[in-house]
Design an enzyme around this catalytic site. Structure first.
Site, PDB file in Angstrom:
ATOM      1  N   SER A 281      -4.357  -0.351  -9.922  1.00 30.82           N
ATOM      2  CA  SER A 281      -4.026  -1.121 -10.048  1.00 30.82           C
ATOM      3  C   SER A 281      -3.184  -1.524  -9.169  1.00 30.82           C
ATOM      4  CB  SER A 281      -4.580  -2.251 -10.858  1.00 30.82           C
ATOM      5  OG  SER A 281      -3.373  -2.246 -12.194  1.00 30.82           O
ATOM      6  N   LYS A 282      -2.669  -2.299  -8.921  1.00 33.07           N
ATOM      7  CA  LYS A 282      -1.343  -2.445  -8.197  1.00 33.07           C
ATOM      8  C   LYS A 282      -0.202  -2.974  -8.743  1.00 33.07           C
ATOM      9  CE  LYS A 282       0.490  -6.718  -4.803  1.00 33.07           C
ATOM     10  NZ  LYS A 282       0.059  -7.833  -4.314  1.00 33.07           N
ATOM     11  N   ARG A 283      -0.673  -4.086  -9.854  1.00 36.63           N
ATOM     12  CA  ARG A 283       0.240  -4.742 -11.186  1.00 36.63           C
ATOM     13  C   ARG A 283       0.917  -3.143 -11.774  1.00 36.63           C
ATOM     14  NH1 ARG A 283      -1.085  -4.908 -15.684  1.00 36.63           N
ATOM     15  NH2 ARG A 283      -3.260  -5.212 -15.596  1.00 36.63           N
TER      16      ARG A 283
ATOM     17  N   GLY B  21       1.707  -0.271  -8.503  1.00 37.54           N
ATOM     18  CA  GLY B  21       3.335  -0.615  -7.621  1.00 37.54           C
ATOM     19  C   GLY B  21       1.685  -0.308  -5.849  1.00 37.54           C
TER      20      GLY B  21
END
Ligand code: GLU
Length: 493
Positions: free
Chosen positions: A247-249, A252
């Protein structure tokens, strides 16, 4: 006749194109190509608060970079909201949906009660059986309402055969009468998405596993609207090497497609890598040309098991999945040099060191030099970092090369100028002649040729490793070699 295949990639434009989305897009695209069907790009932008222009642009740019092509101008889900509302209206009229006048407080209370009693946290159906008279009274007093789909009662189940996961079944009793329109009149995503797929004639819904939660509900919507049901293929999750969902969270920018573009990946290499993230052939083939991939692709090859994207963001050597890097290196080193030329050129332009001569008088030299140095490179960016000495006089020297190959040998202070003079005196600056110069000089001064060779490599290219030194000297050219060898004595000051 078989029905024409129509698939769609339906991103919600709430962020950048990430590797999961890109993989979904690629699978849809490959399937369309393989079957001679069509791919629709449908931007699901009904969440006005989270959808942005910038994200739409990013997704479109990312897909274009990957080479994923679609067949018509993109559709925008927000343009079809009225259709979604009309569909809900039809469902009300046909008795497949009903207005629910329960207030939020009432619903919260019921949920709380159910939780206490450890019952199913599911709408109790209070408004499901309101008489037409009761409904009329409530409507007259303008009470707000939501619209719910009437899930069949009884023992049955919604079931379908997912192309990846096989038979999936959900019992009616485990599905509540779910909301399809909010009290402010806004259709819910689960409805909009299904109505759009029906209108667009989608034959195969190929999407991420997160869509699976909606599928039983959407099948109920299809049935209630009397529409043909498409086939579904849900793709497994992508996890990192610690089994956490990508995930992006958590990870990054490393999950963003643009990250790879900026880091010097060739688009096709990245497509090749992404495809293998959850799909394989029985022979486990790793490298595919576009034609081969289209030919080999099938939904059957999509793996049920979750795939691993081996993020190593704390490892400077493998800042991303090592397999992604090795596939990129493979293409960078093996494609016809003309095919990588445009990407290398783009790096030069970005670095501000592009010389139009590279496409003019120096074109052959440029291609030959790319070809010479690419064997150790992993990224297109390497040409302007590790390879900058070939193309510009302003290049850095690797501190390790300086120490080991130059400063360690005091004698080079004397030998560099001699070598420079002798190379300058050559009529024919060929591999053979330059090699003779170096070997003769090593004999004469009774030193190992390697000291001259490694010293010259560091002085001329700034690097400790690279192609054969005589190739290097030729590529850099007599004048520049001589100048750099002379200048190298200043390292000792
Ligand atoms: N818009 C959804 C998403 O971006 C896609 C749902 C679908 O493909 O059905 O997650």
């Amino acid at each position: 006749m078989e029905k024409e295949v129509i698939v769609r990639f339906a991103p919600s434009p709430t962020g950048y194109l990430h590797i999961g989305g890109a993989r979904t897009a690629i699978y849809n695209w490959l399937f369309a190509k393989k079957t001679g069907g069509r791919l629709i790009l449908r931007i699901e932008d009904t969440d006005a608060e989270r959808s942005t222009e910038e994200s739409i642009q990013g997704i479109v740019d990312g897909l274009k970079w990957l080479g994923v092509t679609w067949d018509e101008d993109p559709y925008f889900q927000s343009k079809f909201i009225q259709e979604h509302i009309d569909a809900a209206q039809r469902l009300l009229e046909s008795g497949h949906a009903y207005k629910c006048f329960c207030t939020k407080e009432e619903l919260d209370q019921k949920r709380e009660q159910a939780r206490k009693e450890k019952g199913a946290i599911k709408y109790d159906g209070t408004c499901r059986n309101l008489t037409p008279e009761k409904i009329a009274v409530k409507e007259k007093s303008n009470l707000p309402y939501i619209i719910r789909l009437k899930v069949p009662n009884g023992e049955g189940a919604v079931s379908f055969r997912d192309e990846v996961y096989g038979l999936i079944e959900k019992k009616y009793k485990d599905i509540e009468d779910f909301v399809i329109v909010r009290s402010n009149g806004q259709p819910l995503y689960v409805l909009s998405n299904a109505v759009d797929d029906i209108r667009d004639g989608i034959t195969h819904v190929i999407r991420g596993q997160d869509g699976l939660a909606n599928t039983p509900k959407q099948l109920l919507i299809y049935n209630a609207l009397g529409a043909d049901v498409p086939k579904f293929a849900h793709m497994s999750l992508t996890l990192d090497s610690k089994k956490a969902k990508i995930s992006k969270r958590r990870h990054g920018e490393i999950v963003a497609v643009h990250f790879y573009r900026e880091r010097g990946f060739l688009p096709w290499a990245f497509v090749n890598f992404l495809v293998l993230l959850g799909w394989s052939t029985p022979e486990s083939q790793q490298i595919f040309s576009k034609e081969e991939l289209i030919d080999a692709f099938s939904l059957k090859g999509i793996n049920k098991a979750n795939s691993v994207f081996d993020v190593r963001k704390d490892d400077p050597k493998f800042f991303t999945d090592p397999k992604a890097i090795s596939i990129n290196a493979h293409y960078l080193r093996n494609l016809p040099v003309e095919e990588i030329e445009p990407y290398v050129k783009a790096e030069f332009e970005k670095a501000g060191i592009w010389d139009p001569e590279f496409e003019g008088e120096k074109h052959n030299w440029f291609l030959n030099t790319i070809d010479l140095i690419r064997n150790r490179f992993n990224f297109t960016t390497d040409f302007v970092t590790l390879g900058s000495a070939y193309f510009s006089d302003d290049f850095p020297i690797d501190p390790k090369a300086l120490k080991k190959n130059i400063l360690k040998h005091e004698g080079l202070k004397e030998w560099f100028p001699v070598l420079a003079d002798r190379l300058e005196a050559l009529q024919d600056f060929t591999m053979e002649e330059t090699e003779n110069v170096v070997r003769d000089m090593a004999d004469e001064y009774e030193i190992k040729a390697g000291i001259l060779i490694n010293g010259a490599r560091a002085a001329v290219t700034g690097q400790a490793v690279g192609p054969g030194i005589f190739d290097v000297l030729l590529a850099v050219g007599q004048d520049r070699v001589v100048e750099r060898l002379r200048k190298a004595v200043t390292f000792f000051e």
